[in-house]
Design a protein around this motif. Structure first.
Motif, mmCIF file in Angstrom:
data_model
loop_
_atom_site.group_PDB
_atom_site.id
_atom_site.type_symbol
_atom_site.label_atom_id
_atom_site.label_comp_id
_atom_site.label_asym_id
_atom_site.label_seq_id
_atom_site.Cartn_x
_atom_site.Cartn_y
_atom_site.Cartn_z
ATOM 1 N N GLU A 169 139.856 42.429 74.862
ATOM 2 C CA GLU A 169 141.226 42.121 75.252
ATOM 3 C C GLU A 169 142.192 42.188 74.075
ATOM 4 O O GLU A 169 143.388 42.354 74.266
ATOM 5 C CB GLU A 169 141.296 40.740 75.901
ATOM 6 N N LYS A 170 141.696 42.072 72.851
ATOM 7 C CA LYS A 170 142.557 42.164 71.680
ATOM 8 C C LYS A 170 142.763 43.597 71.205
ATOM 9 O O LYS A 170 143.583 43.841 70.344
ATOM 10 C CB LYS A 170 141.987 41.323 70.532
ATOM 11 N N GLU A 171 142.006 44.538 71.752
ATOM 12 C CA GLU A 171 142.179 45.934 71.357
ATOM 13 C C GLU A 171 143.512 46.468 71.858
ATOM 14 O O GLU A 171 144.005 46.083 72.912
ATOM 15 C CB GLU A 171 141.044 46.797 71.924
ATOM 16 N N ARG A 172 144.071 47.389 71.091
ATOM 17 C CA ARG A 172 145.376 47.955 71.420
ATOM 18 C C ARG A 172 145.346 48.676 72.766
ATOM 19 O O ARG A 172 146.298 48.620 73.532
ATOM 20 C CB ARG A 172 145.816 48.915 70.325
ATOM 21 N N ASP A 173 144.250 49.334 73.083
ATOM 22 C CA ASP A 173 144.173 50.115 74.315
ATOM 23 C C ASP A 173 143.940 49.282 75.563
ATOM 24 O O ASP A 173 144.017 49.800 76.667
ATOM 25 C CB ASP A 173 143.069 51.165 74.215
ATOM 26 N N PHE A 174 143.624 47.988 75.419
ATOM 27 C CA PHE A 174 143.409 47.162 76.611
ATOM 28 C C PHE A 174 144.685 47.095 77.434
ATOM 29 O O PHE A 174 144.683 47.308 78.633
ATOM 30 C CB PHE A 174 142.953 45.757 76.225
ATOM 31 N N SER A 175 145.801 46.780 76.786
ATOM 32 C CA SER A 175 147.091 46.715 77.459
ATOM 33 C C SER A 175 148.176 46.964 76.422
ATOM 34 O O SER A 175 148.384 46.161 75.517
ATOM 35 C CB SER A 175 147.298 45.344 78.102
ATOM 36 N N LEU A 176 148.853 48.079 76.559
ATOM 37 C CA LEU A 176 149.887 48.413 75.587
ATOM 38 C C LEU A 176 151.046 47.420 75.631
ATOM 39 O O LEU A 176 151.648 47.111 74.598
ATOM 40 C CB LEU A 176 150.374 49.836 75.821
ATOM 41 N N THR A 231 154.913 31.807 76.876
ATOM 42 C CA THR A 231 155.303 33.143 77.345
ATOM 43 C C THR A 231 154.198 34.152 77.051
ATOM 44 O O THR A 231 153.868 34.989 77.902
ATOM 45 C CB THR A 231 156.615 33.570 76.683
ATOM 46 N N LEU A 232 153.596 34.075 75.878
ATOM 47 C CA LEU A 232 152.500 34.986 75.544
ATOM 48 C C LEU A 232 151.268 34.704 76.407
ATOM 49 O O LEU A 232 150.569 35.638 76.832
ATOM 50 C CB LEU A 232 152.155 34.873 74.066
ATOM 51 N N ILE A 233 151.005 33.435 76.693
ATOM 52 C CA ILE A 233 149.889 33.090 77.583
ATOM 53 C C ILE A 233 150.132 33.654 78.979
ATOM 54 O O ILE A 233 149.233 34.216 79.607
ATOM 55 C CB ILE A 233 149.677 31.559 77.624
ATOM 56 N N LYS A 234 151.360 33.541 79.455
ATOM 57 C CA LYS A 234 151.687 34.070 80.784
ATOM 58 C C LYS A 234 151.533 35.590 80.814
ATOM 59 O O LYS A 234 151.011 36.151 81.781
ATOM 60 C CB LYS A 234 153.106 33.669 81.166
ATOM 61 N N ALA A 235 151.947 36.265 79.743
ATOM 62 C CA ALA A 235 151.771 37.720 79.667
ATOM 63 C C ALA A 235 150.290 38.080 79.696
ATOM 64 O O ALA A 235 149.888 39.032 80.377
ATOM 65 C CB ALA A 235 152.433 38.271 78.410
ATOM 66 N N CYS A 236 149.479 37.308 78.971
ATOM 67 C CA CYS A 236 148.026 37.551 78.992
ATOM 68 C C CYS A 236 147.464 37.389 80.398
ATOM 69 O O CYS A 236 146.678 38.220 80.863
ATOM 70 C CB CYS A 236 147.317 36.581 78.049
ATOM 71 N N TYR A 278 149.004 37.650 83.274
ATOM 72 C CA TYR A 278 149.480 38.697 84.175
ATOM 73 C C TYR A 278 148.799 40.034 83.914
ATOM 74 O O TYR A 278 148.686 40.852 84.818
ATOM 75 C CB TYR A 278 150.992 38.837 84.068
ATOM 76 N N ARG A 279 148.360 40.265 82.681
ATOM 77 C CA ARG A 279 147.676 41.512 82.351
ATOM 78 C C ARG A 279 146.166 41.402 82.497
ATOM 79 O O ARG A 279 145.446 42.345 82.225
ATOM 80 C CB ARG A 279 148.035 41.975 80.935
ATOM 81 N N GLY A 280 145.655 40.220 82.888
ATOM 82 C CA GLY A 280 144.228 40.050 83.105
ATOM 83 C C GLY A 280 143.441 39.694 81.864
ATOM 84 O O GLY A 280 142.219 39.765 81.864
ATOM 85 N N ALA A 281 144.122 39.321 80.792
ATOM 86 C CA ALA A 281 143.451 38.973 79.533
ATOM 87 C C ALA A 281 143.228 37.464 79.465
ATOM 88 O O ALA A 281 143.765 36.765 78.615
ATOM 89 C CB ALA A 281 144.282 39.456 78.351
ATOM 90 N N ILE A 282 142.410 36.958 80.381
ATOM 91 C CA ILE A 282 142.180 35.516 80.478
ATOM 92 C C ILE A 282 141.519 34.968 79.222
ATOM 93 O O ILE A 282 141.858 33.890 78.746
ATOM 94 C CB ILE A 282 141.333 35.208 81.736
ATOM 95 N N TRP A 283 140.558 35.706 78.675
ATOM 96 C CA TRP A 283 139.878 35.230 77.473
ATOM 97 C C TRP A 283 140.863 35.079 76.315
ATOM 98 O O TRP A 283 140.772 34.156 75.528
ATOM 99 C CB TRP A 283 138.737 36.171 77.100
ATOM 100 N N ARG A 284 141.803 36.002 76.228
ATOM 101 C CA ARG A 284 142.807 35.916 75.163
ATOM 102 C C ARG A 284 143.730 34.724 75.388
ATOM 103 O O ARG A 284 144.105 34.027 74.448
ATOM 104 C CB ARG A 284 143.598 37.217 75.099
ATOM 105 N N LEU A 296 150.807 44.181 76.316
ATOM 106 C CA LEU A 296 150.365 42.983 75.600
ATOM 107 C C LEU A 296 150.397 43.211 74.094
ATOM 108 O O LEU A 296 150.816 42.341 73.335
ATOM 109 C CB LEU A 296 148.939 42.618 76.003
ATOM 110 N N THR A 297 149.959 44.385 73.674
ATOM 111 C CA THR A 297 149.991 44.716 72.253
ATOM 112 C C THR A 297 151.419 44.669 71.731
ATOM 113 O O THR A 297 151.674 44.130 70.652
ATOM 114 C CB THR A 297 149.383 46.112 72.016
#
Length: 123
Positions: A40-47, A78-83, A85-91, A49-50
């Motif tokens: 989830e921290k990789e750049r390609d997971f969600s541009l 706000t960053l938690i909400k973005a995570c 919404y993008r499915g990055a629950i672990w992040r 979020l990156t």
């Protein structure tokens, strides 16, 4: 079609292409499984979020010529909400459990409700 599927970012992969095994993820373009948080921290997971995390990081360094800004609870929420919404629950959980305590910020009801809503979305 096969060539196009190999070069797409992970969030565009078909569910059958991304193999989940507990806390590890096996991606088609890697030999070894990696932890979900690292994926989830990789750049390609969600541009998007990156971009959000890069912008928040630039604010803390004063990259645009302004004084550095310390992120507050609203910014982290706000960053938690973005995570979520993008499915990055672990992040999002990493921010809640690691980043907020490290910065001396106590989560509020909005933080927990956002995490719970994100968990409900992914099942």
């Amino acid at each position: 079609r096969m060539r196009m599927r190999q070069h797409m970012p992970p969030y565009y992969k078909l569910p059958s292409d991304v193999k989940l095994n507990g806390d590890l993820v096996k991606l088609p373009n890697r030999d070894e499984p990696i932890p979900k948080l690292e994926w989830e921290k990789e750049r390609d997971f969600s541009l998007s979020l990156t971009a959000a995390f890069a912008f928040a990081d630039s604010l803390t360094h004063g990259a645009c010529g302004h004084q550095p800004i310390q992120l507050d609870l609203t910014s982290w929420n706000t960053l938690i909400k973005a995570c979520c919404y993008r499915g990055a629950i672990w992040r999002a959980l990493d921010i809640l459990n690691e980043t907020l305590p490290k910065n001396g910020i106590a989560p509020d009801a909005f933080t927990y409700n956002t995490i719970l809503a994100g968990l409900a979305r992914v099942g």
